[in-house]
Design a protein around this motif. Structure first.
Motif, PDB file in Angstrom:
ATOM      1  N   ILE A   8      17.198 162.608  44.159  1.00  0.00           N
ATOM      2  CA  ILE A   8      17.656 161.464  44.983  1.00  0.00           C
ATOM      3  C   ILE A   8      18.002 162.057  46.197  1.00  0.00           C
ATOM      4  CG2 ILE A   8      18.681 159.243  45.453  1.00  0.00           C
ATOM      5  CD1 ILE A   8      18.618 158.719  42.409  1.00  0.00           C
ATOM      6  N   LEU A   9      17.213 161.914  47.357  1.00  0.00           N
ATOM      7  CA  LEU A   9      17.776 162.588  48.609  1.00  0.00           C
ATOM      8  C   LEU A   9      19.168 161.822  48.946  1.00  0.00           C
ATOM      9  CD1 LEU A   9      14.429 162.049  50.639  1.00  0.00           C
ATOM     10  CD2 LEU A   9      15.584 164.144  49.575  1.00  0.00           C
ATOM     11  N   ARG A  10      19.985 162.400  49.796  1.00  0.00           N
ATOM     12  CA  ARG A  10      21.430 162.074  50.102  1.00  0.00           C
ATOM     13  C   ARG A  10      21.217 160.596  50.655  1.00  0.00           C
ATOM     14  NH1 ARG A  10      23.825 166.617  53.892  1.00  0.00           N
ATOM     15  NH2 ARG A  10      24.975 164.505  54.529  1.00  0.00           N
ATOM     16  N   GLU A  11      20.174 160.320  51.396  1.00  0.00           N
ATOM     17  CA  GLU A  11      20.162 158.804  51.972  1.00  0.00           C
ATOM     18  C   GLU A  11      19.776 157.953  51.022  1.00  0.00           C
ATOM     19  OE1 GLU A  11      18.137 161.714  52.731  1.00  0.00           O
ATOM     20  OE2 GLU A  11      18.635 162.308  55.115  1.00  0.00           O
ATOM     21  N   GLY A  12      19.348 158.284  49.806  1.00  0.00           N
ATOM     22  CA  GLY A  12      19.260 157.366  48.756  1.00  0.00           C
ATOM     23  C   GLY A  12      20.440 157.115  47.799  1.00  0.00           C
ATOM     24  N   ASN A  13      21.594 157.975  48.018  1.00  0.00           N
ATOM     25  CA  ASN A  13      22.751 157.397  47.166  1.00  0.00           C
ATOM     26  C   ASN A  13      24.013 157.646  48.344  1.00  0.00           C
ATOM     27  OD1 ASN A  13      24.885 157.194  45.686  1.00  0.00           O
ATOM     28  ND2 ASN A  13      23.965 158.114  44.088  1.00  0.00           N
ATOM     29  N   THR A  14      24.216 156.885  48.940  1.00  0.00           N
ATOM     30  CA  THR A  14      25.182 157.178  50.205  1.00  0.00           C
ATOM     31  C   THR A  14      26.631 156.999  49.712  1.00  0.00           C
ATOM     32  OG1 THR A  14      23.844 155.485  51.818  1.00  0.00           O
ATOM     33  CG2 THR A  14      26.074 155.801  52.303  1.00  0.00           C
ATOM     34  N   VAL A  15      26.812 156.709  48.450  1.00  0.00           N
ATOM     35  CA  VAL A  15      28.303 156.270  48.073  1.00  0.00           C
ATOM     36  C   VAL A  15      28.638 157.920  47.293  1.00  0.00           C
ATOM     37  CG1 VAL A  15      29.755 155.759  46.042  1.00  0.00           C
ATOM     38  CG2 VAL A  15      28.248 154.137  47.222  1.00  0.00           C
ATOM     39  N   ALA A  16      27.554 158.358  46.544  1.00  0.00           N
ATOM     40  CA  ALA A  16      27.802 159.780  46.476  1.00  0.00           C
ATOM     41  C   ALA A  16      27.700 160.961  47.476  1.00  0.00           C
ATOM     42  CB  ALA A  16      26.689 160.312  45.197  1.00  0.00           C
ATOM     43  N   TYR A  42      30.012 150.493  51.215  1.00  0.00           N
ATOM     44  CA  TYR A  42      28.655 151.129  50.795  1.00  0.00           C
ATOM     45  C   TYR A  42      28.623 151.122  49.115  1.00  0.00           C
ATOM     46  CZ  TYR A  42      29.090 153.184  55.044  1.00  0.00           C
ATOM     47  OH  TYR A  42      29.165 153.650  56.737  1.00  0.00           O
ATOM     48  N   LEU A  43      29.590 150.824  48.515  1.00  0.00           N
ATOM     49  CA  LEU A  43      29.426 150.625  47.325  1.00  0.00           C
ATOM     50  C   LEU A  43      29.097 149.379  46.722  1.00  0.00           C
ATOM     51  CD1 LEU A  43      29.920 151.826  44.467  1.00  0.00           C
ATOM     52  CD2 LEU A  43      32.412 151.255  44.556  1.00  0.00           C
ATOM     53  N   ARG A  44      29.624 148.378  47.531  1.00  0.00           N
ATOM     54  CA  ARG A  44      29.184 147.000  47.382  1.00  0.00           C
ATOM     55  C   ARG A  44      27.754 146.775  47.902  1.00  0.00           C
ATOM     56  NH1 ARG A  44      29.765 142.364  44.766  1.00  0.00           N
ATOM     57  NH2 ARG A  44      29.683 140.548  45.989  1.00  0.00           N
ATOM     58  N   MET A  45      27.237 147.463  48.878  1.00  0.00           N
ATOM     59  CA  MET A  45      25.726 147.256  49.324  1.00  0.00           C
ATOM     60  C   MET A  45      25.049 147.647  48.037  1.00  0.00           C
ATOM     61  SD  MET A  45      26.088 148.315  53.350  1.00  0.00           S
ATOM     62  CE  MET A  45      24.415 148.734  53.417  1.00  0.00           C
ATOM     63  N   ASP A  46      25.389 148.815  47.419  1.00  0.00           N
ATOM     64  CA  ASP A  46      24.738 149.500  46.557  1.00  0.00           C
ATOM     65  C   ASP A  46      24.665 148.474  45.387  1.00  0.00           C
ATOM     66  OD1 ASP A  46      23.333 151.655  45.480  1.00  0.00           O
ATOM     67  OD2 ASP A  46      24.920 152.150  43.946  1.00  0.00           O
ATOM     68  N   GLY A  49      22.477 145.871  45.788  1.00  0.00           N
ATOM     69  CA  GLY A  49      20.884 146.163  45.628  1.00  0.00           C
ATOM     70  C   GLY A  49      20.158 146.304  47.173  1.00  0.00           C
ATOM     71  N   PHE A  50      21.214 146.188  48.362  1.00  0.00           N
ATOM     72  CA  PHE A  50      20.649 146.428  49.602  1.00  0.00           C
ATOM     73  C   PHE A  50      20.736 148.022  49.892  1.00  0.00           C
ATOM     74  CE2 PHE A  50      22.759 142.432  49.853  1.00  0.00           C
ATOM     75  CZ  PHE A  50      22.100 141.627  50.683  1.00  0.00           C
ATOM     76  N   PRO A  51      19.280 148.368  50.632  1.00  0.00           N
ATOM     77  CA  PRO A  51      19.218 149.657  50.938  1.00  0.00           C
ATOM     78  C   PRO A  51      20.287 149.897  52.096  1.00  0.00           C
ATOM     79  CG  PRO A  51      17.602 148.437  51.778  1.00  0.00           C
ATOM     80  CD  PRO A  51      18.320 147.353  51.083  1.00  0.00           C
ATOM     81  N   TYR A  52      20.668 151.223  52.380  1.00  0.00           N
ATOM     82  CA  TYR A  52      21.249 151.859  53.306  1.00  0.00           C
ATOM     83  C   TYR A  52      20.240 152.466  54.378  1.00  0.00           C
ATOM     84  CZ  TYR A  52      24.491 154.449  56.173  1.00  0.00           C
ATOM     85  OH  TYR A  52      25.333 154.938  57.544  1.00  0.00           O
ATOM     86  N   LEU A  53      20.386 151.902  55.304  1.00  0.00           N
ATOM     87  CA  LEU A  53      19.486 152.380  56.558  1.00  0.00           C
ATOM     88  C   LEU A  53      19.966 153.030  57.520  1.00  0.00           C
ATOM     89  CD1 LEU A  53      17.338 149.114  56.836  1.00  0.00           C
ATOM     90  CD2 LEU A  53      16.856 151.069  55.544  1.00  0.00           C
ATOM     91  N   CYS A  54      20.131 154.273  57.555  1.00  0.00           N
ATOM     92  CA  CYS A  54      20.728 155.300  58.629  1.00  0.00           C
ATOM     93  C   CYS A  54      19.774 155.219  59.800  1.00  0.00           C
ATOM     94  CB  CYS A  54      20.876 156.767  57.937  1.00  0.00           C
ATOM     95  SG  CYS A  54      19.519 157.558  57.604  1.00  0.00           S
ATOM     96  N   HIS A  55      20.363 155.476  60.855  1.00  0.00           N
ATOM     97  CA  HIS A  55      19.806 155.741  62.072  1.00  0.00           C
ATOM     98  C   HIS A  55      19.941 157.293  62.429  1.00  0.00           C
ATOM     99  CE1 HIS A  55      19.699 151.330  62.699  1.00  0.00           C
ATOM    100  NE2 HIS A  55      20.888 151.099  62.376  1.00  0.00           N
ATOM    101  N   VAL A  56      18.480 157.894  62.656  1.00  0.00           N
ATOM    102  CA  VAL A  56      18.564 159.123  63.034  1.00  0.00           C
ATOM    103  C   VAL A  56      18.303 159.295  64.323  1.00  0.00           C
ATOM    104  CG1 VAL A  56      17.164 161.358  62.816  1.00  0.00           C
ATOM    105  CG2 VAL A  56      17.473 159.524  60.650  1.00  0.00           C
TER     106      VAL A  56
END
Length: 56
Positions: A8-16, A42-46, A49-56
């Motif tokens: 899982i890419l870093r972006e896929g598991n923000t908490v970890a 981020y734990l609550r969003m996870d 089931g909400f995705p974390y969308l990072c802005h690049v």
């Protein structure tokens, strides 16, 4: 016994990812009884089931 491994890419598991970064910056071992305040949103969003969308 059967094992399944995946990556899982870093972006896929923000908490970890954030906990890992905190660990890298810590000069010693730290034990958290509850999630650190900066991880909780981020734990609550996870959990919801909400995705974390990072802005690049």
């Amino acid at each position: 016994m059967t094992f399944h491994c995946s990556h899982i890419l870093r972006e896929g598991n923000t908490v970890a990812d954030r906990l890992t970064n905190m660990g890298l910056l810590s000069p010693s071992l730290v034990w958290h009884v509850s999630p650190p305040p900066n991880i909780s949103p981020y734990l609550r969003m996870d959990d919801l089931g909400f995705p974390y969308l990072c802005h690049v």
